[in-house]
Scaffold this active site. Structure first.
Site, PDB file in Angstrom:
ATOM      1  N   GLY A  11       0.838  -1.204   0.000  1.00 18.91           N
ATOM      2  CA  GLY A  11       0.000   0.000   0.000  1.00 18.91           C
ATOM      3  C   GLY A  11       0.868   1.247   0.000  1.00 18.91           C
ATOM      4  O   GLY A  11       0.513   2.273   0.571  1.00 18.91           O
ATOM      5  N   GLN A  15      -2.031   7.234   1.025  1.00 17.88           N
ATOM      6  CA  GLN A  15      -1.774   8.447   1.820  1.00 17.88           C
ATOM      7  C   GLN A  15      -0.656   8.236   2.837  1.00 17.88           C
ATOM      8  O   GLN A  15       0.251   9.057   2.939  1.00 17.88           O
ATOM      9  CB  GLN A  15      -3.060   8.886   2.552  1.00 17.88           C
ATOM     10  CG  GLN A  15      -2.895  10.223   3.279  1.00 17.88           C
ATOM     11  CD  GLN A  15      -3.975  10.489   4.317  1.00 17.88           C
ATOM     12  OE1 GLN A  15      -4.684   9.586   4.750  1.00 17.88           O
ATOM     13  NE2 GLN A  15      -4.098  11.736   4.728  1.00 17.88           N
ATOM     14  N   TYR A 145     -15.891  -1.112   7.881  1.00 14.18           N
ATOM     15  CA  TYR A 145     -14.469  -0.837   8.125  1.00 14.18           C
ATOM     16  C   TYR A 145     -14.114  -1.086   9.600  1.00 14.18           C
ATOM     17  O   TYR A 145     -13.121  -1.749   9.905  1.00 14.18           O
ATOM     18  CB  TYR A 145     -14.207   0.620   7.742  1.00 14.18           C
ATOM     19  CG  TYR A 145     -12.814   1.116   7.993  1.00 14.18           C
ATOM     20  CD1 TYR A 145     -11.730   0.631   7.268  1.00 14.18           C
ATOM     21  CD2 TYR A 145     -12.578   2.109   8.951  1.00 14.18           C
ATOM     22  CE1 TYR A 145     -10.449   1.125   7.493  1.00 14.18           C
ATOM     23  CE2 TYR A 145     -11.301   2.603   9.170  1.00 14.18           C
ATOM     24  CZ  TYR A 145     -10.245   2.111   8.451  1.00 14.18           C
ATOM     25  OH  TYR A 145      -8.985   2.600   8.663  1.00 14.18           O
ATOM     26  N   LYS A 149     -11.514  -3.762  11.284  1.00 11.51           N
ATOM     27  CA  LYS A 149     -10.371  -3.362  12.113  1.00 11.51           C
ATOM     28  C   LYS A 149     -10.455  -4.008  13.501  1.00 11.51           C
ATOM     29  O   LYS A 149      -9.456  -4.457  14.055  1.00 11.51           O
ATOM     30  CB  LYS A 149     -10.292  -1.832  12.229  1.00 11.51           C
ATOM     31  CG  LYS A 149      -9.844  -1.160  10.937  1.00 11.51           C
ATOM     32  CD  LYS A 149      -8.407  -1.545  10.558  1.00 11.51           C
ATOM     33  CE  LYS A 149      -7.933  -0.905   9.270  1.00 11.51           C
ATOM     34  NZ  LYS A 149      -6.628  -1.398   8.824  1.00 11.51           N
TER      35      LYS A 149
HETATM   36  N1  SER Z   1      -9.564   7.926   8.474  1.00  9.82           N
HETATM   37  C1  SER Z   1     -10.287   6.691   8.449  1.00  9.82           C
HETATM   38  C2  SER Z   1     -11.590   6.849   7.795  1.00  9.82           C
HETATM   39  O1  SER Z   1     -12.124   7.921   7.833  1.00  9.82           O
HETATM   40  C3  SER Z   1     -10.483   6.176   9.832  1.00  9.82           C
HETATM   41  O2  SER Z   1      -9.465   5.320  10.177  1.00  9.82           O
HETATM   42  O3  SER Z   1     -12.104   5.903   7.272  1.00  9.82           O
END
Ligand code: SER
Length: 315
Positions: A11, A15, A145, A149
């Site tokens: 990756g 960013q 997400y 995690k």
């Molecule tokens: N910056 C991430 C998001 O907004 C959070 O870990 O998905």
């Protein structure tokens, strides 16, 4: 030990990966840091050292790159972020989990020595206490997400306990940077706002004015990432993921900070589906365990970050 250190960043075009690759190449030498991603990165990444096109979910390719380059340390920065993951739940789950299992299994089988895997404030959910959120508290994430995690954290701890895998992780807050854009996150507004402020002096924010979230400038995030990886093993007492904090602000506050440089900057609000994601996350984070265990210290606050962002984006 240091002599044979060879790092793989998965990756590397993203960013965090872009800046992490530059930082680690500076530190350990260009040839010792192999950048990889499913797509090519910017010129700085592609020209400063080795680069491999790599699908993090494909075990055979990952293993091949690891063996060929005699990799010791892997930084697994590939993931689908919160907003995009709500649109493609199964794709997000597949990428976020299978990439992690691939690396954990390589470490279990002693093909690599050390792993960095990023977790997130998204592991917390609507039932978590929102202010100064503790390391150990209620965790009922409500996003795809966040579920990936949170699950990933459990597996990291499991592999550490059961197989002695040296995996290290932090729960990143929203990250702000000027070199590479974030993609598909809920905290992305805090990057986009600077770009729009400079270009159009106007920004329409997809979160409401008072949505306070934990945030961090990229230099601090890189410092934390390298800091936890360089800590002595016994200092790392938490093998799921450490809380990590620098600052908290809401859209109104970041807009006020920008106005100190661009007085006629205007912000308007038009919240979308990302509002609900943001509302499920903490407003501020208690990171005393990271500070105590491996010496974490942030250095950049909102106004300093605004100055750095505006100065660099204007170039
Ligand atoms: N910056 C991430 C998001 O907004 C959070 O870990 O998905």
């Amino acid at each position: 030990m240091l002599l044979k250190k060879r790092i793989l960043i998965i990756g590397a075009s993203g960013q965090i990966g872009t800046e992490l690759t530059a930082h680690l190449r500076n530190k350990y030498g260009n040839l010792k840091v192999i950048a990889s991603d499913i797509k090519e990165g910017d010129d700085a990444i592609m020209k400063s050292g080795p680069f491999e096109i790599l699908d993090a979910t494909d075990y055979d390719t990952v293993q091949d790159v690891v063996m060929r380059h005699e990799i010791t340390d892997v930084y697994l920065m590939a993931a689908m972020l919160s907003a995009t993951a709500e649109k493609f739940p199964m794709k997000a789950w597949n990428l976020n989990m299978n990439s992690l299992f691939n690396i954990l299994n390589l470490a279990r089988d002693k093909k690599i020595e050390k792993i960095f895997w990023p977790s997130s404030i998204a592991v917390f959910g609507p039932t978590t206490p929102k202010v100064n959120t503790a390391q150990r508290t209620v965790m009922e994430p409500s996003t795809v997400y966040g579920i990936s995690k949170q699950t990933g954290e459990r597996w990291c701890e499991y592999y550490s306990k059961r197989f002695g895998v040296d995996v290290r992780s932090i729960r990143y807050p929203g990250l702000i940077s000027y070199k590479t854009l974030p993609g598909g996150g809920t905290t992305d507004y805090a990057v986009d706002i600077y770009h729009k402020a400079i270009k159009h002096k106007k920004y329409i924010c997809f979160l409401n004015a008072k949505t306070t979230l934990p945030m961090m400038f990229i230099d601090d995030a890189i410092k934390a990432t390298v800091g936890i990886m360089e800590a002595e093993g016994p200092e790392i007492k938490i093998r799921n993921a450490y809380n990590l904090a620098a600052m908290s602000f809401n859209p109104e506050e970041i807009a006020a900070s920008i106005k100190k440089h661009i007085p006629d900057f205007e912000i308007k609000f038009n919240p979308d589906f990302r509002q609900e994601i943001a509302d499920s996350w903490p407003q501020s984070i208690d990171d005393q365990e990271a500070r105590k265990d491996w010496g974490w210290k942030h250095s950049i606050a909102l106004d300093e970050m605004t100055e750095i962002m505006i100065r660099n984006l204007k170039k």
